[in-house]
Motif scaffolding. Structure first.
Motif, mmCIF file in Angstrom:
data_model
loop_
_atom_site.group_PDB
_atom_site.id
_atom_site.type_symbol
_atom_site.label_atom_id
_atom_site.label_comp_id
_atom_site.label_asym_id
_atom_site.label_seq_id
_atom_site.Cartn_x
_atom_site.Cartn_y
_atom_site.Cartn_z
ATOM 1 N N UNK A 6 0.862 -1.180 0.000
ATOM 2 C CA UNK A 6 0.000 0.000 0.000
ATOM 3 C C UNK A 6 0.900 1.230 0.000
ATOM 4 N N UNK A 7 0.751 2.057 -1.030
ATOM 5 C CA UNK A 7 1.630 3.229 -1.154
ATOM 6 C C UNK A 7 0.839 4.420 -1.668
ATOM 7 N N UNK A 8 0.639 5.401 -0.822
ATOM 8 C CA UNK A 8 0.000 6.645 -1.261
ATOM 9 C C UNK A 8 -1.425 6.481 -1.754
ATOM 10 N N UNK A 9 -2.213 5.635 -1.103
ATOM 11 C CA UNK A 9 -3.596 5.461 -1.510
ATOM 12 C C UNK A 9 -3.780 4.463 -2.642
ATOM 13 N N UNK A 10 -2.705 3.885 -3.144
ATOM 14 C CA UNK A 10 -2.769 2.893 -4.209
ATOM 15 C C UNK A 10 -2.114 1.602 -3.738
ATOM 16 N N UNK A 11 -2.353 0.527 -4.480
ATOM 17 C CA UNK A 11 -1.649 -0.721 -4.222
ATOM 18 C C UNK A 11 -0.749 -1.011 -5.405
ATOM 19 N N UNK A 12 0.480 -1.431 -5.132
ATOM 20 C CA UNK A 12 1.475 -1.687 -6.168
ATOM 21 C C UNK A 12 2.029 -3.096 -6.016
ATOM 22 N N UNK A 19 11.429 -0.329 -9.571
ATOM 23 C CA UNK A 19 11.252 1.086 -9.257
ATOM 24 C C UNK A 19 9.784 1.412 -9.420
ATOM 25 N N UNK A 20 9.193 1.997 -8.377
ATOM 26 C CA UNK A 20 7.790 2.378 -8.446
ATOM 27 C C UNK A 20 7.661 3.881 -8.253
ATOM 28 N N UNK A 21 6.626 4.433 -8.843
ATOM 29 C CA UNK A 21 6.326 5.849 -8.702
ATOM 30 C C UNK A 21 5.074 5.980 -7.862
ATOM 31 N N UNK A 22 5.189 6.686 -6.734
ATOM 32 C CA UNK A 22 4.066 6.856 -5.815
ATOM 33 C C UNK A 22 3.841 8.346 -5.569
ATOM 34 N N UNK A 69 4.323 13.923 -12.425
ATOM 35 C CA UNK A 69 3.515 13.083 -13.299
ATOM 36 C C UNK A 69 3.255 13.792 -14.624
ATOM 37 N N UNK A 70 2.461 13.167 -15.491
ATOM 38 C CA UNK A 70 2.163 13.784 -16.785
ATOM 39 C C UNK A 70 1.290 15.026 -16.638
ATOM 40 N N UNK A 71 1.399 15.929 -17.597
ATOM 41 C CA UNK A 71 0.606 17.158 -17.589
ATOM 42 C C UNK A 71 -0.839 16.814 -17.917
ATOM 43 N N UNK A 72 -1.755 17.340 -17.115
ATOM 44 C CA UNK A 72 -3.178 17.151 -17.355
ATOM 45 C C UNK A 72 -3.769 18.515 -17.680
ATOM 46 N N UNK A 73 -4.422 18.625 -18.828
ATOM 47 C CA UNK A 73 -5.055 19.877 -19.236
ATOM 48 C C UNK A 73 -6.533 19.832 -18.902
ATOM 49 N N UNK A 74 -7.005 20.881 -18.234
ATOM 50 C CA UNK A 74 -8.400 20.991 -17.840
ATOM 51 C C UNK A 74 -8.989 22.181 -18.579
ATOM 52 N N UNK A 93 5.405 13.564 -7.424
ATOM 53 C CA UNK A 93 5.570 12.145 -7.141
ATOM 54 C C UNK A 93 6.962 11.841 -6.609
ATOM 55 N N UNK A 94 7.122 10.635 -6.089
ATOM 56 C CA UNK A 94 8.410 10.149 -5.596
ATOM 57 C C UNK A 94 8.702 8.803 -6.254
ATOM 58 N N UNK A 95 9.936 8.616 -6.720
ATOM 59 C CA UNK A 95 10.354 7.348 -7.308
ATOM 60 C C UNK A 95 11.141 6.572 -6.260
ATOM 61 N N UNK A 96 10.725 5.311 -6.032
ATOM 62 C CA UNK A 96 11.323 4.481 -4.980
ATOM 63 C C UNK A 96 11.802 3.169 -5.609
ATOM 64 N N UNK A 97 13.049 2.752 -5.253
ATOM 65 C CA UNK A 97 13.571 1.460 -5.681
ATOM 66 C C UNK A 97 13.422 0.489 -4.515
#
Length: 102
Positions: A6-12, A19-22, A69-74, A93-97
């Motif tokens: 469980x990482x940052x409200x998501x499951x990985x 390497x995961x991005x959370x 993260x990626x740019x989101x246009x609204x 975001x944070x990248x973790x190994x």
């Protein structure tokens, strides 16, 4: 061997060396972090019991603490009123190994 953490409200799904991005963590580059475990699979042995998972931890090292993260246009538009609005967003975001599952 892999684990679901469980990482940052998501499951990985992670293995040692991944390497995961959370979502942004408070840890800085080079620091170690620990994630709570939801499931561990070791070959044909699956560990799901809460008392067994309490003994297992997944450790990782922060590789990049300033990733985005990626740019989101609204864009909002209301017809016939001249109302239009554009906005952008990039999630921090944070990248973790992953270094150990034990």
């Amino acid at each position: 061997m892999y684990a679901i953490v469980k990482a940052g409200g998501h499951q990985e799904k992670v293995q040692v060396g991944d390497q995961i991005t959370v979502n942004r963590l408070a840890a800085r580059k080079g620091e170690s972090v620990e994630f709570p475990v939801a499931l561990v699979v070791d070959g044909s042995k699956v560990t799901m019991a809460a008392k067994d998972l309490a003994k297992i931890s997944v450790k990782g090292e922060v590789v990049d603490d300033e990733a985005k993260g990626p740019k989101i246009n609204i864009q909002k538009f209301k017809n016939k009123t001249g109302v239009a609005r554009r906005k952008g967003h990039r999630q921090k975001q944070t990248v973790v190994r992953i270094t150990a599952i034990a």
